[in-house]
Motif scaffolding. Structure first.
Motif, PDB file in Angstrom:
ATOM      1  N   GLY A  26     -19.312   1.580  -7.609  1.00 18.48           N
ATOM      2  CA  GLY A  26     -18.396   0.961  -8.552  1.00 18.48           C
ATOM      3  C   GLY A  26     -16.948   1.326  -8.261  1.00 18.48           C
ATOM      4  O   GLY A  26     -16.054   0.482  -8.329  1.00 18.48           O
ATOM      5  N   ALA A  27     -16.720   2.589  -7.913  1.00 20.67           N
ATOM      6  CA  ALA A  27     -15.362   3.033  -7.602  1.00 20.67           C
ATOM      7  C   ALA A  27     -14.846   2.377  -6.322  1.00 20.67           C
ATOM      8  O   ALA A  27     -13.685   1.970  -6.248  1.00 20.67           O
ATOM      9  CB  ALA A  27     -15.327   4.557  -7.483  1.00 20.67           C
TER      10      ALA A  27
ATOM     11  N   LYS B  20      -1.076   6.041  -6.408  1.00 22.44           N
ATOM     12  CA  LYS B  20      -2.219   5.524  -7.172  1.00 22.44           C
ATOM     13  C   LYS B  20      -3.448   5.375  -6.280  1.00 22.44           C
ATOM     14  O   LYS B  20      -4.559   5.768  -6.662  1.00 22.44           O
ATOM     15  CB  LYS B  20      -1.840   4.181  -7.799  1.00 22.44           C
ATOM     16  CG  LYS B  20      -2.941   3.560  -8.630  1.00 22.44           C
ATOM     17  CD  LYS B  20      -2.466   2.332  -9.375  1.00 22.44           C
ATOM     18  CE  LYS B  20      -2.108   1.217  -8.415  1.00 22.44           C
ATOM     19  NZ  LYS B  20      -1.882  -0.073  -9.091  1.00 22.44           N
ATOM     20  N   LEU B  21      -3.256   4.834  -5.080  1.00 25.06           N
ATOM     21  CA  LEU B  21      -4.377   4.645  -4.160  1.00 25.06           C
ATOM     22  C   LEU B  21      -4.949   5.982  -3.696  1.00 25.06           C
ATOM     23  O   LEU B  21      -6.172   6.149  -3.618  1.00 25.06           O
ATOM     24  CB  LEU B  21      -3.939   3.797  -2.964  1.00 25.06           C
ATOM     25  CG  LEU B  21      -3.544   2.356  -3.305  1.00 25.06           C
ATOM     26  CD1 LEU B  21      -2.953   1.664  -2.082  1.00 25.06           C
ATOM     27  CD2 LEU B  21      -4.728   1.587  -3.845  1.00 25.06           C
ATOM     28  N   LEU B  22      -4.086   6.935  -3.407  1.00 29.74           N
ATOM     29  CA  LEU B  22      -4.562   8.260  -2.999  1.00 29.74           C
ATOM     30  C   LEU B  22      -5.330   8.939  -4.132  1.00 29.74           C
ATOM     31  O   LEU B  22      -6.320   9.638  -3.878  1.00 29.74           O
ATOM     32  CB  LEU B  22      -3.400   9.138  -2.533  1.00 29.74           C
ATOM     33  CG  LEU B  22      -2.826   8.772  -1.166  1.00 29.74           C
ATOM     34  CD1 LEU B  22      -1.576   9.605  -0.874  1.00 29.74           C
ATOM     35  CD2 LEU B  22      -3.862   8.961  -0.069  1.00 29.74           C
TER      36      LEU B  22
ATOM     37  N   THR C  60       0.824  -1.205   0.000  1.00 32.47           N
ATOM     38  CA  THR C  60       0.000   0.000   0.000  1.00 32.47           C
ATOM     39  C   THR C  60       0.857   1.254   0.000  1.00 32.47           C
ATOM     40  O   THR C  60       0.464   2.270  -0.565  1.00 32.47           O
ATOM     41  CB  THR C  60      -0.977   0.033   1.197  1.00 32.47           C
ATOM     42  OG1 THR C  60      -0.247  -0.133   2.404  1.00 32.47           O
ATOM     43  CG2 THR C  60      -2.032  -1.031   1.069  1.00 32.47           C
ATOM     44  N   ILE C  61       2.040   1.198   0.599  1.00 27.12           N
ATOM     45  CA  ILE C  61       2.949   2.340   0.572  1.00 27.12           C
ATOM     46  C   ILE C  61       3.579   2.465  -0.813  1.00 27.12           C
ATOM     47  O   ILE C  61       3.704   3.560  -1.356  1.00 27.12           O
ATOM     48  CB  ILE C  61       4.047   2.196   1.657  1.00 27.12           C
ATOM     49  CG1 ILE C  61       3.423   2.111   3.050  1.00 27.12           C
ATOM     50  CG2 ILE C  61       5.050   3.321   1.563  1.00 27.12           C
ATOM     51  CD1 ILE C  61       2.533   3.270   3.427  1.00 27.12           C
TER      52      ILE C  61
ATOM     53  N   THR D 190     -11.513  -1.746  -3.692  1.00 28.12           N
ATOM     54  CA  THR D 190     -11.472  -2.939  -2.852  1.00 28.12           C
ATOM     55  C   THR D 190     -10.828  -4.110  -3.590  1.00 28.12           C
ATOM     56  O   THR D 190      -9.972  -4.808  -3.044  1.00 28.12           O
ATOM     57  CB  THR D 190     -12.891  -3.321  -2.386  1.00 28.12           C
ATOM     58  OG1 THR D 190     -13.464  -2.217  -1.677  1.00 28.12           O
ATOM     59  CG2 THR D 190     -12.877  -4.553  -1.489  1.00 28.12           C
ATOM     60  N   ALA D 191     -11.226  -4.316  -4.844  1.00 30.89           N
ATOM     61  CA  ALA D 191     -10.657  -5.406  -5.640  1.00 30.89           C
ATOM     62  C   ALA D 191      -9.156  -5.222  -5.820  1.00 30.89           C
ATOM     63  O   ALA D 191      -8.383  -6.183  -5.703  1.00 30.89           O
ATOM     64  CB  ALA D 191     -11.357  -5.489  -6.994  1.00 30.89           C
ATOM     65  N   GLU D 192      -8.734  -3.994  -6.075  1.00 38.18           N
ATOM     66  CA  GLU D 192      -7.305  -3.734  -6.249  1.00 38.18           C
ATOM     67  C   GLU D 192      -6.531  -4.028  -4.965  1.00 38.18           C
ATOM     68  O   GLU D 192      -5.482  -4.667  -4.987  1.00 38.18           O
ATOM     69  CB  GLU D 192      -7.081  -2.285  -6.670  1.00 38.18           C
ATOM     70  CG  GLU D 192      -5.633  -1.966  -6.934  1.00 38.18           C
ATOM     71  CD  GLU D 192      -5.425  -0.572  -7.491  1.00 38.18           C
ATOM     72  OE1 GLU D 192      -4.267  -0.123  -7.445  1.00 38.18           O
ATOM     73  OE2 GLU D 192      -6.382   0.051  -7.965  1.00 38.18           O
ATOM     74  N   LEU D 193      -7.060  -3.576  -3.839  1.00 43.34           N
ATOM     75  CA  LEU D 193      -6.388  -3.824  -2.560  1.00 43.34           C
ATOM     76  C   LEU D 193      -6.344  -5.313  -2.233  1.00 43.34           C
ATOM     77  O   LEU D 193      -5.316  -5.825  -1.764  1.00 43.34           O
ATOM     78  CB  LEU D 193      -7.079  -3.057  -1.431  1.00 43.34           C
ATOM     79  CG  LEU D 193      -6.894  -1.540  -1.458  1.00 43.34           C
ATOM     80  CD1 LEU D 193      -7.848  -0.878  -0.466  1.00 43.34           C
ATOM     81  CD2 LEU D 193      -5.459  -1.168  -1.153  1.00 43.34           C
ATOM     82  N   MET D 194      -7.445  -6.018  -2.505  1.00 43.32           N
ATOM     83  CA  MET D 194      -7.472  -7.454  -2.226  1.00 43.32           C
ATOM     84  C   MET D 194      -6.506  -8.214  -3.132  1.00 43.32           C
ATOM     85  O   MET D 194      -5.805  -9.116  -2.671  1.00 43.32           O
ATOM     86  CB  MET D 194      -8.901  -7.991  -2.357  1.00 43.32           C
ATOM     87  CG  MET D 194      -9.801  -7.505  -1.229  1.00 43.32           C
ATOM     88  SD  MET D 194     -11.474  -8.119  -1.366  1.00 43.32           S
ATOM     89  CE  MET D 194     -11.230  -9.805  -0.814  1.00 43.32           C
TER      90      MET D 194
END
Length: 92
Positions: free
Chosen positions: A47-48, A10-12, A4-5, A53-57
């Motif tokens: 949807g977003a 991208k996540l932010l 995540t770091i 969630t899918a990306e993090l999983m």
């Protein structure tokens, strides 16, 4: 360093877009727009969120469970790939 770091920018960016979508819902409610308009905005937020969630999983599976790209055991690699695909499909 956690994944995540590593993917922080991208996540932010995704979170900032979600924030903008939430503000759009707020503006629509304040402007007393129709139910359909508000529901469409909420659906786009959902949807977003599901995409995030899918990306993090997927990243979690690849970094903490098994990465199909580097797994020597073909069965485990196939299982991880199937799990990732299942998560993506479920969260569409």
């Amino acid at each position: 360093m956690t994944h995540t770091i590593k993917d922080k920018a991208k996540l932010l960016g995704r979170i900032r877009r979600l924030k903008g979508q939430a503000e759009a819902v707020e503006r629509a409610l304040e402007a007393e727009r129709g139910c359909t308009d508000v529901l469409m905005l909420v659906a786009s937020m959902r949807g977003a969120i599901n995409g995030l969630t899918a990306e993090l999983m997927e990243d979690h599976i690849r970094h903490h469970v098994v990465d199909p790209a580097t797994e020597a055991d073909a069965g485990r690699a196939r299982g991880a790939t199937e799990l990732i695909e299942l998560v993506r499909t479920y969260l569409k």
